[in-house]
Write an enzyme that holds these catalytic residues in place. Structure first.
Site, PDB file in Angstrom:
ATOM      1  N   GLN A 176       0.820  -1.208   0.000  1.00 52.62           N
ATOM      2  CA  GLN A 176       0.000   0.000   0.000  1.00 52.62           C
ATOM      3  C   GLN A 176       0.855   1.260   0.000  1.00 52.62           C
ATOM      4  O   GLN A 176       1.755   1.388   0.840  1.00 52.62           O
ATOM      5  CB  GLN A 176      -0.903  -0.013   1.230  1.00 52.62           C
ATOM      6  CG  GLN A 176      -1.917   1.118   1.290  1.00 52.62           C
ATOM      7  CD  GLN A 176      -2.612   1.180   2.635  1.00 52.62           C
ATOM      8  OE1 GLN A 176      -1.987   0.977   3.671  1.00 52.62           O
ATOM      9  NE2 GLN A 176      -3.893   1.462   2.628  1.00 52.62           N
ATOM     10  N   GLY A 177       0.603   2.174  -0.924  1.00 50.67           N
ATOM     11  CA  GLY A 177       1.323   3.452  -0.962  1.00 50.67           C
ATOM     12  C   GLY A 177       0.399   4.605  -0.636  1.00 50.67           C
ATOM     13  O   GLY A 177      -0.066   5.309  -1.532  1.00 50.67           O
ATOM     14  N   GLU A 191     -11.722  -1.883   5.282  1.00 48.41           N
ATOM     15  CA  GLU A 191     -10.636  -2.192   6.211  1.00 48.41           C
ATOM     16  C   GLU A 191     -11.180  -2.342   7.629  1.00 48.41           C
ATOM     17  O   GLU A 191     -10.543  -2.928   8.484  1.00 48.41           O
ATOM     18  CB  GLU A 191      -9.616  -1.046   6.153  1.00 48.41           C
ATOM     19  CG  GLU A 191      -8.225  -1.399   6.630  1.00 48.41           C
ATOM     20  CD  GLU A 191      -7.325  -0.162   6.650  1.00 48.41           C
ATOM     21  OE1 GLU A 191      -6.261  -0.257   7.247  1.00 48.41           O
ATOM     22  OE2 GLU A 191      -7.676   0.884   6.076  1.00 48.41           O
TER      23      GLU A 191
END
Lengths: 395, 352, 395, 352
Positions: A126-127, A244
């Site tokens: 993840q960026g 999430e």
């Protein structure tokens, strides 16, 4: 009011339990039981076993190769995995990118990205965060400038978990400089083999390597890698945030941790007696146990609401806050229980008959320090309180 | 009533703080703290020359200090620098040698390193359940997590000797020693004794051992005060500079109020350490020291956890010196009796 | 470093102790020991005894009839008064108005006001807070309009402690409507017999009457009653605030409360044993005891600083916060210790052989509820944290 | 899994909440709660007619409820209204009468008031140290703080009877009863028994007494949840409206974050009460109820103290209804076992 699972759900639980008993290899659960990081190989081995069974992508509908479970089934599955000391499923591909592609990706992306997540061919990371954009994600600065059929990306991402194992990264990048900061963000997929990307490890407080910095210098990415529309990234990020947030309380891990700390306190001798017989230490355990028992129900109540209403609400911020407080309290007790035996570093220094800590407990101090992250990442507990202030308390 | 330091102590404090800031900066500290032998012999010699060791012992045994406030001045400075050198064992050994009437010139000039081996795996904090036993001129048993034991020349070992708890001197070369590093820096050792030659230096050593343990606990309290002061200063600096949502995060009231509470607990920690230092040679020493170690245990954990939380990610990284302060603050509670142990001792000792 | 008092200070302590032993009447200390409010008569009797000895106005210099004590002497005196269960000196006249008149009053005011405070002829109360101006005192609205040689006052004050016993009140009033709110405030003395004043009791949570509302309707007050200049009231209030803040930690009262709760826990039987032998309750006491021991030193350290530097600094906010937290924790323990015996109301309902609580402990629940005020009044603990943020933490 | 109420219970809840809001508003409550006889006989009869008493007992003894969730529905509503009527004793008496096989028609139709006299001054929470003793058909001893004892017609009294702990019915007229009010409202009594005539209704009553105590503790937990919900709503309303420094005080982040923590603890309290209600007829009843009462004790105190603090002065006044909620929330911990008592019980009962 009925707190028990239905017959169908119990049958499902038994099926999961049986599966874990036969299919979870002992060398994997032993490694989890011991604490610390699982190796890339162990994780990939476990992912492959789950994928073969069709149980890797627990949140995906059947059409994309998921099991099509209800929230309650997912909860049961996760709780049983914890009980069995299965490794945690690495969420970036299956639980984060997968739902985004399903909701916002085009057909080509669905066809290319999803199967490679299931097969384990791609390990996504993840960026999102940047050195200057942590809690305030919308202030991110990494730029993607359109150049013909490509975007050229420059900037820096950080806190990229398990990036060292990944071959792909999904990023939030700035594609518009003016207007409200939220409006100029896009969501893009990047192959980590692309020239101009450098990944550097960040060593954490306890000495482990699980997060990284990723530097982008004139990285040329095909425009077709954009997910959704240009400047739609913030919408996607918010959507992903709600995904999430299921099972955010991590009750299963805390239940496991509670059993571990009780077992530890029975083994540790202090003042000629097992530590569990010390009224003060026993009271510390009992108090967390009470909080956790309540948390289990709070979690089920919100699961029930989510199942009825379709999506988890802002109340899940409560699960995040209290869930991390409880888990950290259990880490704290395990560390305390060991006394000086918690101190050796690296913990493998003293093994076998030299070991100071009971088996599988050498890492308690490292776990305690590492798990301070729980209340910081994924929206710090302060950010969660801000969310609650607006959405729940209406202050 | 006077809460200022004497001139001599102020000078020692200034000298030591300056020396450590210049010669033992964070980068050096981190290197020494986590790499064997977890000890810098050159700096050790320099510290001895500066008089740091001498400050820990009274004049009648060759030092020029040894009072509670000498100990706190030295260890507060060591705490500010997170200095991982094995000074704690030196302090405790000095007091034990004094009680035994043994010469300690080599200890005080820094030429011999002493470690004190009291705790065992099933009796880490208390004297009543020590299992190491003397048979004639030898000892058998295992001493665990002996701080500085990895570089010690001589070990002072507590062992059961008939009905007595006695104190023995053991040459490190005669014991089987496994050294290792600690998660918060510095070194320790497992000491395996198997009919190991030992010299009895004090027959009934219980009182001397308790004195040494209390002096050590006081030193840890002072170290924690130094650590907390630096940690808090780093946190406040960070809050003044770090921006999120277009503002310094130090402008967020929820964090401000938590910082106010931290500042209060740090002052309380300083106060109780002063109190314990003032009682070190008094009949209520044990209760005062246990009060201090209990409060320090609570305050240090609070400061460490809150500092990490308010720093956010950066405080979780090895590269940021604050993370090492955090570890030391938390792990201090695992040395010489934790929060609960000392609260129970306060309860047991009752009113002074 | 020297934590002990000097020989001179010890001699002083012995003098105070001897005085209290002979001059504090048993019926007064018995009433204090019993808890609850002291009657007006008892307070006046005790004030008169102190005044005769010259020890009533402990903060006043000798020229105004005070004893001219050092801060340490005052500290010793207050601690000894607590130990002896003397009533608390009502501060509004001697400790609040007195210093203001000495610093800001004219010669006539000094001559008229000060002796009547010492003699007990005047019982002053305080008119600061208003319904809309609590923590935010500067927003006060009670107006004083100049009319010839008088001011005409209209408005409402609240939280006027022991106003029911008072014959005089000092007030902050607004004398200028424009400009910064702090700049238009004046400090004025008012005789409560003046027409147009109505005082109404406020019943507190535990049923007691110690505070009042004061209503002003066209109250005509001579302009000579103004203290200092017109619109100088905020400066005076701030000056007074620093005087109010000495001995703000109330360590003496907490020490008394600690001894009381220990005595109580020795008397109460729970599960066949004295409550003090219950490890959990004993640990609760011990933890507060440790905090209080530290507080004693923190208090002395700040006293030492104040003595060296002349005035207490913003660090006294710490004393207020932690001092109230400790005192309230002790109230909480005393209440808990009693179990159901804390509940009867009014507590005098059950006396003699009907009593449920040990002697002098019937009021523990009422004290607990009443003392929740400690962290609210005199600048709430939230306001103190705000002060610390600016002045100590520099955030 | 289903966290909604059954239709019947939802209807009872709605009816009772509406009745209390209309017929037992705060002003009326405060009058009844603090003035003898601390009981409104008319309202009591109306509550009985509404079916509130019947909801506390199962069908086989003449009621139509009696399960854990019936109890929580009733007491949560009573808590929302701070209703001071002696319902707790009624619930416990009903369970005791059922265990003894006694008729309870008069209890369920509201015509006879029952109180349960178990606790004594030196044994307020536990059964092991009860000193009241039976001699033949009489009892001697003193029962303390008997809730509702001031208006009871019949007292159910626990007393030592040889090796047994037995249960007796005593006519209130036969005992020496001193009624009084409670600081958080409602009435109680001291019951002096001096060879007082008594009828043995259950020889070995220990299990029945524990069941009644646990049902009572569950009821208190539910009451606390109702109290906390209202207290929290009042606090949030106040924070939205009260201005200081030109802003609603609810806009201050330090208060916001504390409110967030309160909301969490209230949900936890609700959850553990649901849990305990679900276990009331199960073998792990005692442990579940003690878990609930422990958590409730902590949460209720936190909510009460924080609510008072954030209200500032107004929350300290008798006139403000919130202050009475505060008192009830705190004093609940003094009934049927406090936080510490129940944590110790959880520890003693160990894993379920």
């Amino acid at each position: 009011m009925d707190l028990s699972f239905s017959d169908k759900e119990i049958a499902f639980r038994d099926e999961v339990r049986a599966f874990l008993q036969t299919e979870l290899p002992a060398h994997i659960s032993d490694a989890v039981r011991k604490g610390g990081e699982s190796s890339k190989e162990l994780i990939e081995e476990w992912h492959a076993i789950l994928s073969k069974k069709g149980w890797l992508a627990t949140t995906w509908p059947k059409e994309f190769g998921g099991p099509g479970w209800t929230p309650v089934q997912r909860h049961i599955f996760e709780e049983e995995c914890c009980r069995a000391y299965a490794p945690r499923i690495v969420p970036f591909g299956v639980n984060m990118l997968g739902p985004v592609i399903q909701a916002f990706g085009n057909d080509q992306q669905k066809a290319e990205v999803l199967p490679r997540i299931l097969s384990g061919e791609d390990w996504w990371c993840q960026g999102y965060s940047e050195p200057g954009a942590g809690s305030d994600l919308a202030s991110l600065k990494t730029r993607a400038v359109r150049d013909g059929d490509d975007y050229i990306i420059n900037g820096q991402k950080t806190w990229t978990t398990l990036g060292q194992h990944a071959n792909k990264i999904f990023c939030l990048v700035r594609t518009k400089a003016d207007g409200k900061p939220q409006e100029g963000i896009s969501f893009i997929l990047v192959d980590l083999e692309t020239p101009g990307i450098e990944m550097r490890p960040i060593k954490l407080i306890e000495g482990g390597h699980e997060v990284n910095e990723v530097f982008f210098t004139d990285v040329r990415v095909p425009a077709e890698n954009l997910v959704g529309e240009e400047n739609q990234g913030w919408t996607i990020a918010k959507y992903l945030l709600t995904h999430e947030r299921t099972n955010i309380a991590n009750v299963g891990f805390s239940m496991q941790a509670l059993e571990e700390v009780k077992a530890l306190a029975r083994k540790v001798i202090r003042n000629g007696r097992p530590l569990i017989e010390n009224p003060h230490f026993a009271a510390r355990i009992a108090e967390v146990e009470v909080d956790l028992e309540a948390m289990k129900i709070t979690n089920l109540r919100m699961l029930y609401q989510a199942q009825k209403q379709g999506a988890p609400g802002p109340e899940t911020s409560m699960l995040k806050i209290k869930g991390t407080v409880i888990r950290q309290a259990l880490n704290d007790l395990a560390r305390r229980a060991l006394g000086p035996a918690a101190a050796p570093f690296p913990s493998e220094m003293l093994e076998g008959n030299m070991a100071l800590a009971p088996a599988n407990h050498a890492n308690e101090a490292a776990s305690y320090f590492n798990n301070r992250k729980l209340s910081i990442f994924g929206g710090s507990n302060e950010i969660q309180r801000n969310i609650m202030t607006k959405a729940v308390l209406e202050l | 009533m006077d809460f200022s330091l004497t001139e001599d102590r102020q000078m020692l404090s200034d000298t030591l703080n300056r020396y450590l800031a210049e010669q033992y900066p964070a980068e050096h500290r981190i290197k020494v703290a986590y790499d064997a032998p977890f000890h810098d012999a050159t700096k050790w010699a320099e510290l001895a020359e500066l008089g740091v060791l001498g400050a820990l012992a009274p004049e009648n045994v060759g030092g020029f200090g040894g009072a509670g406030f000498d100990i706190t001045v030295v260890f507060e400075a060591l705490g500010r620098a997170m200095c991982p050198e094995p000074m704690l064992g030196t302090l405790m050994a000095s007091r034990l040698l004094a009680a035994a009437g043994e010469d300690q010139e080599a200890l005080l000039d820094g030429s011999a390193r002493y470690a004190v081996a009291i705790g065992e795996i099933e009796a880490p904090y208390e004297l009543d359940h020590i299992a190491t036993t003397a048979t004639g001129e030898t000892l058998s048993g295992r001493k665990s997590c002996v701080y500085g034991g990895n570089v010690a020349d001589v070990l002072l070992v507590a062992a059961r000797n008939g009905d007595d708890l006695s104190l023995y001197a053991v040459q490190a070369a005669d014991a089987q020693i496994t050294g290792y590093g600690l998660i918060d820096g510095g070194g320790a050792a497992e000491v395996m004794l198997d009919a190991t030659p030992a010299r009895l230096i004090l027959q009934d050593a219980k009182a001397a051992l308790e004195d040494a343990l209390d002096a050590g606990a006081l030193a840890l309290c002072a170290e924690a005060v130094g650590l907390m002061d630096v940690t808090n200063a780093m946190l406040l600096d960070y809050l003044r500079q770090r921006k999120q949502f277009g503002r310094n995060i130090g402008s967020f009231q929820a964090l401000q109020h938590r910082c106010a509470d931290l500042a209060i607990e740090i002052e309380q920690a300083r106060s109780i350490t002063i109190f314990a230092a003032s009682r070190l040679e008094q009949p209520d020493r044990a209760r005062a020291v246990s009060m201090a170690k209990n409060l320090i245990g609570r305050a240090a954990k609070l400061v460490a956890e809150e500092s990490t939380q308010m720093h956010g990610g950066i405080g979780m990284t090895w590269e940021y010196p604050g993370s090492h302060y955090t570890k030391r603050l938390v792990m201090l509670d695992h040395q010489l009796g934790d929060t609960d142990f000392h609260l129970e001792r306060v309860m047991r000792l009752g009113a002074a």
